[in-house]
Design a protein around this motif. Structure first.
Motif, PDB file in Angstrom:
ATOM      1  N   PHE A  63       3.730  -2.271  -0.107  1.00  0.00           N
ATOM      2  CA  PHE A  63       4.532  -1.924   0.993  1.00  0.00           C
ATOM      3  C   PHE A  63       3.950  -2.308   2.191  1.00  0.00           C
ATOM      4  O   PHE A  63       2.693  -2.090   2.548  1.00  0.00           O
ATOM      5  CB  PHE A  63       4.699  -0.304   1.102  1.00  0.00           C
ATOM      6  N   SER A  64       4.811  -3.346   2.729  1.00  0.00           N
ATOM      7  CA  SER A  64       4.397  -3.992   3.893  1.00  0.00           C
ATOM      8  C   SER A  64       4.793  -3.411   5.514  1.00  0.00           C
ATOM      9  O   SER A  64       5.276  -2.383   5.491  1.00  0.00           O
ATOM     10  CB  SER A  64       4.804  -5.414   3.727  1.00  0.00           C
ATOM     11  N   THR A  65       4.225  -4.097   6.490  1.00  0.00           N
ATOM     12  CA  THR A  65       4.600  -3.990   7.705  1.00  0.00           C
ATOM     13  C   THR A  65       5.805  -4.659   8.308  1.00  0.00           C
ATOM     14  O   THR A  65       6.471  -5.437   7.734  1.00  0.00           O
ATOM     15  CB  THR A  65       3.378  -3.985   8.292  1.00  0.00           C
ATOM     16  N   HIS A  66       5.816  -4.619   9.681  1.00  0.00           N
ATOM     17  CA  HIS A  66       6.511  -5.608  10.579  1.00  0.00           C
ATOM     18  C   HIS A  66       6.138  -7.097  10.504  1.00  0.00           C
ATOM     19  O   HIS A  66       6.799  -7.886  10.567  1.00  0.00           O
ATOM     20  CB  HIS A  66       6.829  -5.008  11.867  1.00  0.00           C
ATOM     21  N   ALA A 141       0.192   0.322  -3.282  1.00  0.00           N
ATOM     22  CA  ALA A 141      -0.531  -0.102  -2.170  1.00  0.00           C
ATOM     23  C   ALA A 141       0.196  -0.289  -0.885  1.00  0.00           C
ATOM     24  O   ALA A 141       1.409  -0.799  -0.917  1.00  0.00           O
ATOM     25  CB  ALA A 141      -1.248  -1.571  -2.518  1.00  0.00           C
ATOM     26  N   THR A 142      -0.654   0.005  -0.022  1.00  0.00           N
ATOM     27  CA  THR A 142       0.230  -0.214   1.401  1.00  0.00           C
ATOM     28  C   THR A 142      -0.773  -0.803   2.507  1.00  0.00           C
ATOM     29  O   THR A 142      -1.926  -0.722   2.659  1.00  0.00           O
ATOM     30  CB  THR A 142       0.462   1.485   2.274  1.00  0.00           C
ATOM     31  N   PHE A 143      -0.106  -1.654   3.261  1.00  0.00           N
ATOM     32  CA  PHE A 143      -0.956  -2.366   4.358  1.00  0.00           C
ATOM     33  C   PHE A 143      -0.459  -1.688   5.626  1.00  0.00           C
ATOM     34  O   PHE A 143       0.618  -1.256   5.801  1.00  0.00           O
ATOM     35  CB  PHE A 143      -0.499  -4.001   4.313  1.00  0.00           C
ATOM     36  N   PHE A 144      -1.503  -1.487   6.519  1.00  0.00           N
ATOM     37  CA  PHE A 144      -1.311  -1.046   7.718  1.00  0.00           C
ATOM     38  C   PHE A 144      -2.031  -1.760   8.745  1.00  0.00           C
ATOM     39  O   PHE A 144      -3.259  -1.848   8.489  1.00  0.00           O
ATOM     40  CB  PHE A 144      -1.197   0.507   7.716  1.00  0.00           C
ATOM     41  N   LEU A 169      -3.724   2.495  -3.252  1.00  0.00           N
ATOM     42  CA  LEU A 169      -4.672   1.646  -2.366  1.00  0.00           C
ATOM     43  C   LEU A 169      -4.199   1.466  -0.946  1.00  0.00           C
ATOM     44  O   LEU A 169      -3.194   1.089  -0.794  1.00  0.00           O
ATOM     45  CB  LEU A 169      -4.806   0.068  -3.079  1.00  0.00           C
ATOM     46  N   ALA A 170      -4.952   1.840  -0.008  1.00  0.00           N
ATOM     47  CA  ALA A 170      -4.819   1.700   1.541  1.00  0.00           C
ATOM     48  C   ALA A 170      -5.579   0.660   1.789  1.00  0.00           C
ATOM     49  O   ALA A 170      -6.662   0.682   1.963  1.00  0.00           O
ATOM     50  CB  ALA A 170      -4.973   3.061   2.252  1.00  0.00           C
ATOM     51  N   ILE A 171      -4.894  -0.190   2.702  1.00  0.00           N
ATOM     52  CA  ILE A 171      -5.446  -1.415   3.185  1.00  0.00           C
ATOM     53  C   ILE A 171      -5.053  -1.497   4.703  1.00  0.00           C
ATOM     54  O   ILE A 171      -3.920  -1.735   5.259  1.00  0.00           O
ATOM     55  CB  ILE A 171      -4.857  -2.778   2.418  1.00  0.00           C
ATOM     56  N   CYS A 172      -6.093  -1.267   5.481  1.00  0.00           N
ATOM     57  CA  CYS A 172      -6.222  -1.370   6.874  1.00  0.00           C
ATOM     58  C   CYS A 172      -6.653  -2.757   7.392  1.00  0.00           C
ATOM     59  O   CYS A 172      -7.645  -3.291   7.203  1.00  0.00           O
ATOM     60  CB  CYS A 172      -7.104  -0.363   7.559  1.00  0.00           C
TER      61      CYS A 172
END
Length: 319
Positions: A63-66, A141-144, A169-172
């Protein structure tokens, strides 16, 4: 650090280069008024998207971001669908209805980018829950970024994933700035590993400009998640070379910006480390490959039809 084969290194570098060229051309198309809406470019952070996605499978959902183009290309390799979506064509990955911030590709496990800051974080928890419910070893997995790391929803998600042992998987993407606000002015504690530790979640801080370091950390995190079913967090330090979006002036220090661009560009770091692999001839070939992927996608998109508003109503349940 696990060694990456020459073949894999060249392939991953080619996709970093493809993302870079895609974003540069997207910027030009935006200025020519061919791309509508907001445009958030990923230049400078390519090693994160490519490095993380190199460890994932098609059934792992991200799941991505803007700022989604880099994530989408790294996960799907669908240059045609991404460019057509930017240009609002019916052949786009969201059929031309979503644009830059709403890309989607179910078959490749890209379950959406999101214009809401932190909006993808709880959705990734849902994918992680679904994987556990179905007794698979897939992960969510999430990018933020820095701004989303201060959102309460991240705390809620980490808490629930730790409590329920969900494969998240949380990716900062810790690039030091949230939109135009420096993280040092908005966040009391910069270390995201401490945030993870508060919920008993294993975490690691990595140089996000180093492709090989990101690949290694992502592979280890994904392996651990598949084995234990428990969440992990990666705190990836990087630098965003472009302003927040196409209509906002960059207010960062020019001297610091110049140093980051000239010394910490992930493409330059990788090539300089392996001069025997990234020869002048090889770099020229890779540049040609990246440009051909993107230019072909632009040509196809501009020749494609615009989306039919009536189909939008049917596909998305409007009226």
């Amino acid at each position: 650090m696990a060694k990456i084969s020459k073949k894999d290194l060249l392939d991953r570098y080619s996709w970093m280069l493809t993302i870079r060229h895609f974003e540069r051309r997207a910027k030009e198309l935006y200025r020519a008024s061919l791309v509508k809406g907001a445009l958030h470019l990923y230049i400078g952070e390519e090693a994160i998207a490519v490095g993380v996605c190199s460890a994932l499978r098609d059934d792992d959902c991200i799941f991505s971001t803007h700022r989604s183009h880099g994530h989408y290309l790294a996960k799907t390799h669908d240059v045609d669908g991404a460019m057509a979506e930017l240009l609002g064509r019916a052949t786009g990955c969201s059929r031309g209805h979503g644009g830059s911030m709403h890309m989607f590709n179910r078959n490749k496990g890209f379950l959406g980018s999101n214009g809401i800051v932190g909006g993808g974080i709880p959705l990734a928890m849902g994918a992680a829950f679904a994987a556990k419910y179905r007794h698979t070893d897939a992960i969510g997995a999430t990018f933020f970024g820095d701004g989303a790391a201060n959102q309460g929803v991240l705390h809620e998600t980490l808490n629930m994933c730790a409590l329920l042992k969900l494969p998240l998987l949380a990716i900062c993407e810790n690039n030091g700035v949230a939109a135009t606000t420096l993280t040092t002015r908005s966040t009391a504690e910069q270390d995201r590993c401490k945030l993870a530790a508060a919920y008993g979640i294993a975490a690691e801080t990595v140089d996000g400009n180093d492709l090989e370091a990101v690949c290694d950390a992502a592979a280890r995190a994904v392996k651990a998640i598949r084995k234990t079913g428990s969440p992990r967090l990666l705190d990836l330090r990087s630098y965003r070379m472009e302003p927040h979006c196409g209509i906002i002036k960059d207010n960062r220090d020019p001297e610091i910006h110049h140093r980051q661009v000239t010394e910490f560009d992930p493409l330059l770091i990788t090539a300089r480390r392996h001069p025997d692999i990234f020869t002048e001839k090889e770099l020229a070939n890779l540049q040609s490959l990246a440009e051909s992927r993107v230019e072909s996608a632009i040509t196809k998109a501009l020749a494609a039809p615009m989306p039919d508003p009536e189909l939008f109503k049917q596909n998305f349940g409007v009226c």
